[in-house]
Design a protein around this motif. Structure first.
Motif, PDB file in Angstrom:
ATOM      1  N   VAL A  16      38.945  50.766  46.230  1.00 50.54           N
ATOM      2  CA  VAL A  16      38.450  49.398  46.105  1.00 50.54           C
ATOM      3  C   VAL A  16      37.113  49.287  46.815  1.00 50.54           C
ATOM      4  CG1 VAL A  16      38.927  46.978  46.664  1.00 50.54           C
ATOM      5  CG2 VAL A  16      40.820  48.509  46.103  1.00 50.54           C
ATOM      6  N   LEU A  17      36.169  48.605  46.168  1.00 45.94           N
ATOM      7  CA  LEU A  17      34.892  48.260  46.775  1.00 45.94           C
ATOM      8  C   LEU A  17      34.753  46.750  46.729  1.00 45.94           C
ATOM      9  CD1 LEU A  17      32.383  50.760  45.092  1.00 45.94           C
ATOM     10  CD2 LEU A  17      33.255  50.870  47.417  1.00 45.94           C
ATOM     11  N   ARG A  18      34.286  46.188  47.809  1.00 51.47           N
ATOM     12  CA  ARG A  18      33.934  44.761  47.818  1.00 51.47           C
ATOM     13  C   ARG A  18      32.527  44.669  48.373  1.00 51.47           C
ATOM     14  NH1 ARG A  18      36.765  39.375  50.521  1.00 51.47           N
ATOM     15  NH2 ARG A  18      35.095  37.996  49.819  1.00 51.47           N
ATOM     16  N   ALA A  19      31.631  44.133  47.577  1.00 50.34           N
ATOM     17  CA  ALA A  19      30.216  44.027  47.952  1.00 50.34           C
ATOM     18  C   ALA A  19      29.703  45.386  48.425  1.00 50.34           C
ATOM     19  CB  ALA A  19      30.013  42.961  49.012  1.00 50.34           C
ATOM     20  N   GLU A  20      30.023  46.416  47.643  1.00 48.81           N
ATOM     21  CA  GLU A  20      29.572  47.791  47.904  1.00 48.81           C
ATOM     22  C   GLU A  20      30.187  48.430  49.150  1.00 48.81           C
ATOM     23  OE1 GLU A  20      27.757  49.313  45.533  1.00 48.81           O
ATOM     24  OE2 GLU A  20      27.773  47.429  44.431  1.00 48.81           O
ATOM     25  N   GLN A  21      31.135  47.759  49.798  1.00 46.18           N
ATOM     26  CA  GLN A  21      31.807  48.326  50.969  1.00 46.18           C
ATOM     27  C   GLN A  21      33.175  48.855  50.553  1.00 46.18           C
ATOM     28  OE1 GLN A  21      31.970  45.895  54.506  1.00 46.18           O
ATOM     29  NE2 GLN A  21      30.038  44.898  54.008  1.00 46.18           N
ATOM     30  N   VAL A  22      33.492  50.064  51.013  1.00 41.64           N
ATOM     31  CA  VAL A  22      34.789  50.656  50.719  1.00 41.64           C
ATOM     32  C   VAL A  22      35.871  49.899  51.487  1.00 41.64           C
ATOM     33  CG1 VAL A  22      36.201  52.738  50.918  1.00 41.64           C
ATOM     34  CG2 VAL A  22      33.784  52.923  50.302  1.00 41.64           C
ATOM     35  N   ILE A  23      36.916  49.509  50.778  1.00 41.90           N
ATOM     36  CA  ILE A  23      38.050  48.814  51.371  1.00 41.90           C
ATOM     37  C   ILE A  23      39.234  49.780  51.333  1.00 41.90           C
ATOM     38  CG2 ILE A  23      39.595  46.829  51.204  1.00 41.90           C
ATOM     39  CD1 ILE A  23      36.657  46.039  51.716  1.00 41.90           C
ATOM     40  N   THR A  24      39.804  50.052  52.491  1.00 43.64           N
ATOM     41  CA  THR A  24      40.944  50.966  52.570  1.00 43.64           C
ATOM     42  C   THR A  24      42.243  50.176  52.467  1.00 43.64           C
ATOM     43  OG1 THR A  24      39.654  52.432  53.991  1.00 43.64           O
ATOM     44  CG2 THR A  24      42.038  52.756  53.963  1.00 43.64           C
ATOM     45  N   LEU A  71      46.991  43.381  52.802  1.00 46.12           N
ATOM     46  CA  LEU A  71      45.958  43.252  51.778  1.00 46.12           C
ATOM     47  C   LEU A  71      44.831  42.353  52.265  1.00 46.12           C
ATOM     48  CD1 LEU A  71      44.775  43.611  48.951  1.00 46.12           C
ATOM     49  CD2 LEU A  71      46.317  41.783  48.170  1.00 46.12           C
ATOM     50  N   ARG A  72      45.188  41.211  52.822  1.00 42.85           N
ATOM     51  CA  ARG A  72      44.168  40.288  53.344  1.00 42.85           C
ATOM     52  C   ARG A  72      43.382  40.931  54.483  1.00 42.85           C
ATOM     53  NH1 ARG A  72      47.979  35.100  52.870  1.00 42.85           N
ATOM     54  NH2 ARG A  72      46.973  34.173  51.066  1.00 42.85           N
ATOM     55  N   ASN A  73      44.067  41.650  55.327  1.00 42.07           N
ATOM     56  CA  ASN A  73      43.413  42.300  56.456  1.00 42.07           C
ATOM     57  C   ASN A  73      42.340  43.276  55.974  1.00 42.07           C
ATOM     58  OD1 ASN A  73      43.330  42.196  59.232  1.00 42.07           O
ATOM     59  ND2 ASN A  73      44.701  43.935  59.502  1.00 42.07           N
ATOM     60  N   GLY A  74      42.623  44.001  54.914  1.00 42.69           N
ATOM     61  CA  GLY A  74      41.649  44.947  54.381  1.00 42.69           C
ATOM     62  C   GLY A  74      40.592  44.296  53.513  1.00 42.69           C
ATOM     63  N   LEU A  75      41.009  43.392  52.650  1.00 44.15           N
ATOM     64  CA  LEU A  75      40.108  42.831  51.639  1.00 44.15           C
ATOM     65  C   LEU A  75      39.262  41.677  52.149  1.00 44.15           C
ATOM     66  CD1 LEU A  75      39.413  43.122  48.601  1.00 44.15           C
ATOM     67  CD2 LEU A  75      41.150  41.368  48.174  1.00 44.15           C
ATOM     68  N   ASP A  76      39.811  40.847  53.034  1.00 44.27           N
ATOM     69  CA  ASP A  76      39.140  39.604  53.426  1.00 44.27           C
ATOM     70  C   ASP A  76      38.595  39.578  54.850  1.00 44.27           C
ATOM     71  OD1 ASP A  76      39.672  38.552  50.925  1.00 44.27           O
ATOM     72  OD2 ASP A  76      41.479  37.490  51.561  1.00 44.27           O
ATOM     73  N   LYS A  77      39.082  40.440  55.705  1.00 44.16           N
ATOM     74  CA  LYS A  77      38.809  40.341  57.144  1.00 44.16           C
ATOM     75  C   LYS A  77      37.322  40.284  57.501  1.00 44.16           C
ATOM     76  CE  LYS A  77      39.998  42.500  61.525  1.00 44.16           C
ATOM     77  NZ  LYS A  77      40.674  43.619  62.165  1.00 44.16           N
ATOM     78  N   ASN A  78      36.519  41.131  56.896  1.00 38.93           N
ATOM     79  CA  ASN A  78      35.108  41.218  57.271  1.00 38.93           C
ATOM     80  C   ASN A  78      34.180  40.388  56.377  1.00 38.93           C
ATOM     81  OD1 ASN A  78      35.636  43.018  59.416  1.00 38.93           O
ATOM     82  ND2 ASN A  78      35.793  44.700  57.953  1.00 38.93           N
ATOM     83  N   PHE A  79      34.762  39.458  55.631  1.00 40.27           N
ATOM     84  CA  PHE A  79      33.969  38.655  54.702  1.00 40.27           C
ATOM     85  C   PHE A  79      34.208  37.164  54.943  1.00 40.27           C
ATOM     86  CE2 PHE A  79      34.724  42.739  52.746  1.00 40.27           C
ATOM     87  CZ  PHE A  79      33.474  43.089  52.259  1.00 40.27           C
ATOM     88  N   ALA A  80      33.194  36.359  54.663  1.00 42.30           N
ATOM     89  CA  ALA A  80      33.294  34.909  54.877  1.00 42.30           C
ATOM     90  C   ALA A  80      34.180  34.249  53.830  1.00 42.30           C
ATOM     91  CB  ALA A  80      31.900  34.288  54.848  1.00 42.30           C
ATOM     92  N   PHE A  81      34.235  34.813  52.630  1.00 36.87           N
ATOM     93  CA  PHE A  81      34.986  34.221  51.525  1.00 36.87           C
ATOM     94  C   PHE A  81      36.294  34.978  51.306  1.00 36.87           C
ATOM     95  CE2 PHE A  81      36.040  34.036  46.977  1.00 36.87           C
ATOM     96  CZ  PHE A  81      36.086  32.669  46.783  1.00 36.87           C
ATOM     97  N   PRO A  82      37.452  34.335  51.563  1.00 30.19           N
ATOM     98  CA  PRO A  82      38.726  35.016  51.322  1.00 30.19           C
ATOM     99  C   PRO A  82      39.049  35.070  49.830  1.00 30.19           C
ATOM    100  CG  PRO A  82      39.116  32.818  52.185  1.00 30.19           C
ATOM    101  CD  PRO A  82      37.627  33.021  52.165  1.00 30.19           C
ATOM    102  N   MET A  83      39.458  36.233  49.355  1.00 29.30           N
ATOM    103  CA  MET A  83      39.756  36.408  47.935  1.00 29.30           C
ATOM    104  C   MET A  83      41.230  36.175  47.601  1.00 29.30           C
ATOM    105  SD  MET A  83      37.374  39.639  46.849  1.00 29.30           S
ATOM    106  CE  MET A  83      37.202  39.160  45.135  1.00 29.30           C
ATOM    107  N   VAL A  84      42.125  36.423  48.548  1.00 28.99           N
ATOM    108  CA  VAL A  84      43.553  36.264  48.290  1.00 28.99           C
ATOM    109  C   VAL A  84      43.966  34.877  48.777  1.00 28.99           C
ATOM    110  CG1 VAL A  84      45.869  37.160  48.722  1.00 28.99           C
ATOM    111  CG2 VAL A  84      43.937  38.745  48.538  1.00 28.99           C
ATOM    112  N   LYS A  85      44.364  34.042  47.827  1.00 23.22           N
ATOM    113  CA  LYS A  85      44.721  32.659  48.153  1.00 23.22           C
ATOM    114  C   LYS A  85      46.208  32.437  47.891  1.00 23.22           C
ATOM    115  CE  LYS A  85      43.610  27.887  46.862  1.00 23.22           C
ATOM    116  NZ  LYS A  85      43.444  27.294  48.143  1.00 23.22           N
ATOM    117  N   THR A  86      46.858  31.777  48.840  1.00 22.03           N
ATOM    118  CA  THR A  86      48.250  31.380  48.664  1.00 22.03           C
ATOM    119  C   THR A  86      48.278  30.068  47.893  1.00 22.03           C
ATOM    120  OG1 THR A  86      48.880  32.422  50.750  1.00 22.03           O
ATOM    121  CG2 THR A  86      50.392  30.772  49.857  1.00 22.03           C
ATOM    122  N   ILE A  87      49.054  30.032  46.834  1.00 23.05           N
ATOM    123  CA  ILE A  87      49.258  28.817  46.057  1.00 23.05           C
ATOM    124  C   ILE A  87      50.654  28.312  46.428  1.00 23.05           C
ATOM    125  CG2 ILE A  87      49.289  27.759  43.765  1.00 23.05           C
ATOM    126  CD1 ILE A  87      46.597  29.063  44.461  1.00 23.05           C
TER     127      ILE A  87
END
Length: 98
Positions: A16-24, A71-87
């Motif tokens: 996975v890449l988010r904004a060109e950063q590798v997400i583990t 998933l949130r810890n890896g995907l959203d932690k270092n970004f201002a915009f969280p991608m995983v939203k709880t509905i």
């Protein structure tokens, strides 16, 4: 590969890449992200996620929450915009910044 906004999933290599950063991510977190990405922009219910990840052998009730946390810890932690939203009362949804 699958591209959604700044998110890139390589299905063959399960990377996975988010904004060109590798997400583990571990294998389960990657599967959850893939299910959310394939359903985008629709939400995915908790029961559907559990079925798609574990099939007919679901784990204990807190396992999904634990994997979503990872998933949130890896995907959203270092970004201002969280991608995983709880509905609430439904499940989870992948949010793509436009």
């Amino acid at each position: 590969t699958m591209q959604l906004g700044e998110l890139t999933l390589n299905l063959t290599e399960q990377t996975v890449l988010r904004a060109e950063q590798v997400i583990t991510l571990n294998a389960t977190a990657f599967k959850i992200l893939l299910v959310l990405a394939q359903a985008h922009p629709q939400p995915v219910s908790r029961s559907m996620l559990i079925h798609k990840i574990w099939g007919d052998e679901p784990p204990d009730s807190n396992a999904l929450k634990s994997h979503i946390y990872n998933l949130r810890n890896g995907l959203d932690k270092n970004f201002a915009f969280p991608m995983v939203k709880t509905i609430t009362n439904i499940g989870y949804k992948l949010m793509i910044e436009t």
